[in-house]
Design a protein around this motif. Structure first.
Motif, PDB file in Angstrom:
ATOM      1  N   PHE A  77       0.820  -1.097  -0.024  1.00 52.42           N
ATOM      2  CA  PHE A  77      -0.073  -0.224  -0.081  1.00 52.42           C
ATOM      3  C   PHE A  77       1.018   1.308  -0.066  1.00 52.42           C
ATOM      4  O   PHE A  77       0.483   2.371  -0.693  1.00 52.42           O
ATOM      5  N   ARG A  78       1.990   1.375   0.771  1.00 59.87           N
ATOM      6  CA  ARG A  78       2.673   2.352   0.868  1.00 59.87           C
ATOM      7  C   ARG A  78       3.286   2.683  -0.431  1.00 59.87           C
ATOM      8  O   ARG A  78       3.628   3.817  -0.948  1.00 59.87           O
ATOM      9  N   ASP A  79       3.824   1.380  -1.174  1.00 56.69           N
ATOM     10  CA  ASP A  79       4.673   1.698  -2.398  1.00 56.69           C
ATOM     11  C   ASP A  79       3.708   2.139  -3.566  1.00 56.69           C
ATOM     12  O   ASP A  79       4.032   2.588  -4.536  1.00 56.69           O
ATOM     13  N   SER A  80       2.343   2.067  -3.512  1.00 54.82           N
ATOM     14  CA  SER A  80       1.523   2.475  -4.528  1.00 54.82           C
ATOM     15  C   SER A  80       0.640   3.740  -4.086  1.00 54.82           C
ATOM     16  O   SER A  80      -0.229   4.118  -4.572  1.00 54.82           O
ATOM     17  N   PHE A  81       1.328   4.284  -2.809  1.00 52.11           N
ATOM     18  CA  PHE A  81       0.257   5.423  -2.180  1.00 52.11           C
ATOM     19  C   PHE A  81       0.145   6.595  -3.235  1.00 52.11           C
ATOM     20  O   PHE A  81      -0.830   7.105  -3.270  1.00 52.11           O
ATOM     21  N   ASN A  82       1.088   6.729  -3.804  1.00 53.10           N
ATOM     22  CA  ASN A  82       0.843   8.290  -4.871  1.00 53.10           C
ATOM     23  C   ASN A  82      -0.010   7.610  -5.777  1.00 53.10           C
ATOM     24  O   ASN A  82      -1.070   8.690  -6.264  1.00 53.10           O
ATOM     25  N   ASP A  83      -0.449   6.388  -6.349  1.00 53.95           N
ATOM     26  CA  ASP A  83      -1.199   6.074  -7.360  1.00 53.95           C
ATOM     27  C   ASP A  83      -2.654   6.256  -6.701  1.00 53.95           C
ATOM     28  O   ASP A  83      -3.458   6.574  -7.343  1.00 53.95           O
TER      29      ASP A  83
END
Length: 176
Positions: A77-83
């Motif tokens: 979730f963190r790694d896709s947060f910007n998306d």
């Protein structure tokens, strides 16, 4: 005779404790998101009512801070947060851990989203998230802008897949 009564009493207590922990019917697509208030990792009150209509909500329930699968899930979730942010979504993680445990988990993995403490599993029960193998369940819900469940995904051992599935749904909601 005494042993029979002791065994019977233990069985009744065990059954009552199981029924007290049994969640309500699992939420389904189209159901309204339950209204709840919990403390976040900064010990601030979070009320979901104030978020409905402002964001698509990704609410994920996970068993334990710092455990292997839960950490993979949170980091996905963190790694896709910007998306998620670009698509107008807010990510929210919930489990029964303490505010302090959530704060440490957030800091350890630089998690940019909300972690809510549900020590009595009240919100787990509202959503109908079921226990698995003596642990809190792992389930992700996407709530549309109107406050209705648009998607639900349950997989105990596939933590990172929760983010992949939710993000695809969030992006599809954004284009509607």
């Amino acid at each position: 005779m005494k042993n029979i009564f002791a065994t019977l009493a233990c069985t009744v207590v065990f059954c009552l404790s199981l029924s007290a922990q049994t969640p309500s019917k699992p939420l389904a697509v189209g159901d309204a998101v339950p209204i709840f208030t919990l403390k976040n990792q900064n010990d601030k009150t979070f009320n979901i009512k104030g978020e409905i209509g402002k964001h698509i909500l990704v609410i994920y329930f996970y068993p334990k801070d710092e455990s292997m699968v839960c950490t993979k899930e949170a980091c996905a979730f963190r790694d896709s947060f910007n998306d998620y942010t670009k698509a107008g979504a807010k990510v929210i993680g919930i489990n029964s851990g303490t505010v302090a445990s959530h704060k440490q988990f957030e800091q350890h993995y630089k998690l940019p989203f909300i972690l809510l403490s549900d020590p009595e599993n009240k919100v787990y029960k509202m959503f109908g998230v079921r226990k698995k193998l003596f642990m809190s369940g792992r389930q992700t819900f996407v709530v549309d802008i109107k406050g209705n469940i648009a998607f639900s995904y349950e997989a105990m051992l596939s933590g990172a897949e929760h983010s992949n599935q939710a993000l695809a749904v969030v992006k599809s909601l954004k284009t509607r």
